[in-house]
Write an enzyme that holds these catalytic residues in place. Structure first.
Site, PDB file in Angstrom:
ATOM      1  N   THR A   1       0.698  -1.232  -0.075  1.00 47.28           N
ATOM      2  CA  THR A   1      -0.117  -0.064  -0.070  1.00 47.28           C
ATOM      3  C   THR A   1       0.853   1.271  -0.070  1.00 47.28           C
ATOM      4  OG1 THR A   1      -0.026   0.180   2.342  1.00 47.28           O
ATOM      5  CG2 THR A   1      -1.849  -1.203   1.338  1.00 47.28           C
ATOM      6  N   ASP A   2       0.159   2.479  -0.294  1.00 47.55           N
ATOM      7  CA  ASP A   2       0.904   3.648  -0.335  1.00 47.55           C
ATOM      8  C   ASP A   2       0.618   4.194   1.203  1.00 47.55           C
ATOM      9  OD1 ASP A   2      -1.693   4.679  -0.237  1.00 47.55           O
ATOM     10  OD2 ASP A   2      -1.678   5.386  -2.357  1.00 47.55           O
ATOM     11  N   GLN A   3       0.728   5.506   1.501  1.00 47.07           N
ATOM     12  CA  GLN A   3       0.722   6.052   2.590  1.00 47.07           C
ATOM     13  C   GLN A   3      -0.656   6.266   2.997  1.00 47.07           C
ATOM     14  OE1 GLN A   3       3.249   9.775   2.321  1.00 47.07           O
ATOM     15  NE2 GLN A   3       4.456   8.970   3.754  1.00 47.07           N
TER      16      GLN A   3
END
Length: 134
Positions: free
Chosen positions: A15-17
């Protein structure tokens, strides 16, 4: 049976942030689906490669409908679509636990000789398997 389903849990590293699955990480989910589709039919990708046959992707089309998020339990649906002299095609979809459609994809793969790097007809045991799929 043309269909197979396998569950995959979204890991943090995918995932991203914002906790949303990065778009490139859907491709491994679909690969898990295809490999498990074959395994469910009695075909080991590893054994196929040990016998000199690879199955690389030559075309894919992915449509993102809704985001998958960290820790979601996803269900990857893989459906055999068709087979020609050297190609095999799959339709795939990913759903979340609420049964919401997140992503769809179409894949075309080609049977390739690991010795020559050239397309080849599928092994007989694959052809026999495909004949039994309803």
């Amino acid at each position: 049976m043309k269909d197979h389903q396998v569950e995959v849990r979204v890991r943090y590293s995918e995932t991203d942030q914002m906790g949303v699955v990065y778009h490139g990480n859907y491709i491994p989910y679909f690969e898990i689906g295809r490999v498990e589709w074959l395994r469910n039919k009695g075909v080991s990708y590893k054994v196929m490669e040990e016998n000199g046959i690879a199955l690389p992707i030559v075309s894919m089309n992915i449509n993102y409908k809704k985001s998958a998020r960290y820790d979601d339990l996803l269900t990857v649906h893989t459906r055999f679509k068709s087979q020609t002299s050297v190609k095999i095609e799959f339709d795939c979809a990913i759903y979340n636990e609420a049964q919401e459609l997140l992503t769809t994809a179409e894949f075309v793969l080609v049977f390739v000789s690991l010795k020559t790097g050239r397309p080849v007809a599928p092994p007989d045991y694959i052809l026999e398997l495909l004949k039994t799929i309803d």
